[in-house]
Write an enzyme that holds these catalytic residues in place. Structure first.
Site, PDB file in Angstrom:
ATOM      1  N   ASP B  16      -5.770  -6.608  -5.605  1.00  0.00           N
ATOM      2  CA  ASP B  16      -5.314  -7.641  -6.529  1.00  0.00           C
ATOM      3  C   ASP B  16      -6.509  -8.273  -7.256  1.00  0.00           C
ATOM      4  OD1 ASP B  16      -6.530  -9.467  -4.813  1.00  0.00           O
ATOM      5  OD2 ASP B  16      -4.674  -9.982  -3.794  1.00  0.00           O
ATOM      6  N   TRP B  46      14.133  12.531   7.727  1.00  0.00           N
ATOM      7  CA  TRP B  46      15.435  11.865   7.596  1.00  0.00           C
ATOM      8  C   TRP B  46      16.438  12.697   6.814  1.00  0.00           C
ATOM      9  CZ3 TRP B  46      14.223   9.765  11.523  1.00  0.00           C
ATOM     10  CH2 TRP B  46      13.285   8.777  11.699  1.00  0.00           C
TER      11      TRP B  46
END
Lengths: 136, 136, 136, 136
Positions: B16, B46
């Site tokens: 940032d 998954w």
């Protein structure tokens, strides 16, 4: 105790293959709501604080979050943010993310005001008096 | 207790304006490390679990994280992930994010195995026996 | 012409409800590959360049991208990055994102070297001689 | 030609160590604006389209973007999105990101309507008549 509300709209790209918000995005929104709270209290943006006080932001020290209901794209979420404790160098914020009357998740954060160190790292500083006054 | 290590390289865009990792990115990496742990234990991805068992993922229920040292671009971080508890419908994972010998942050997560509900939501399911066996 | 390869592993959270990589993530990886290219050429990280030359990064001016094949979690992608043109203040990079022998997407970028302006904005600067030498 | 405006507020975490918006975030917002356009035209959300028409989204095929002015946190950006061409299987959208009267960046996108293939991939489908009617 002041409470400020930050509203977000969940987008398709905020969701994962299970079709629900991918949880790191909640922290993205909570970070925005944390800073929105300060702006609403009259605290200037960090870029101005950096020039005047050397404060570069409010890094997170500790967080605890509970996820109660899933959210998905099209949902409008309202984050209710309050400052529950203001200590010497740190403060505690509480965030409740609501969809209408339903709690989606909630989170408690401990953050500090920080300045840059010479070695490139950061260090906590006492809460600047001007900020303390704005929050009081 | 099995421990699996997931390595990431911090990039410029992960940081940032204060020049340090923006904290939601840590949760992004921890989520990847959580799933990497299962793959390393021999649990299928998954998308395959969805076809065979209806399991769409392991949504987060509860997390607690502590941030000890800032990280920045150029850093190589190693996330040490272990499964510390396997309950009926949920499990606990612990993640330590290290830069060399220094702890950057650590995090404990409670997650569940979930299936889709008819109404579009999700519901927790008992830990499937095949997964339980793989983790044992 | 030098070509540098940057490897990434697609994670579950990089994908959207359609189950494929959400396209802004490709630009995240391409940005990382762009900078990785400079580091591999011996150009120092931006934080060091800022101190020595006032260069804060290489903001994007123009990009053109074509998406050929979808990718999903579990895929390993290799980004082949080269510098195809070095002008006075700008340069062109080309990126091909491959999964094995298949092209996933490709992208051409025009970027500049930039410094901070007094008003908080940024401005392009001539390519510093030291960088020009490293890239030659 | 219909034009729809999507408004976003730039947050601290959307910016990089140079203090300006990290460019992949523009694509995140443009993707949201692309979908917002359809919703404003009365096209249902993708999760509903998937059930009724098998359409899972509008993946990007081609994009070209130009970055004119940097943006930073605190800025309010308005994305002006229009549909400039509707072909058999694809369409073109144009996005202009404005800060007040200043152009920040603009982007042209070619996208397709897509369905899932049996092998887990995706394939373009002809623009569904119902959508064509809504956009007309």
């Amino acid at each position: 105790m002041k409470e400020v509300v930050y509203t977000i709209k969940v987008e398709f790209g905020d969701c994962d293959p299970a079709g629900i918000v991918w949880f790191p995005n909640f922290f993205r929104w909570i970070d925005a709501s944390s800073q929105h709270f300060f702006l609403e209290c009259g605290v200037p943006p960090w870029r101005e604080m950096e020039r005047t006080l050397g404060v570069i932001g409010t890094p997170l020290v500790d967080t605890r979050a509970t996820f109660v209901n899933a959210a998905s794209y099209g949902d409008t979420l309202r984050i209710h943010t309050s400052l529950t404790e203001l200590r010497g160098k740190s403060f505690v914020q509480h965030h409740r993310v609501m969809r209408g009357g339903d709690l989606v998740m909630q989170c408690e954060e401990v953050r500090v005001f920080a300045r840059r160190r010479e070695d490139g790292g950061i260090a906590a500083v006492p809460v600047p008096p001007g900020i303390r006054a704005a929050l009081g």
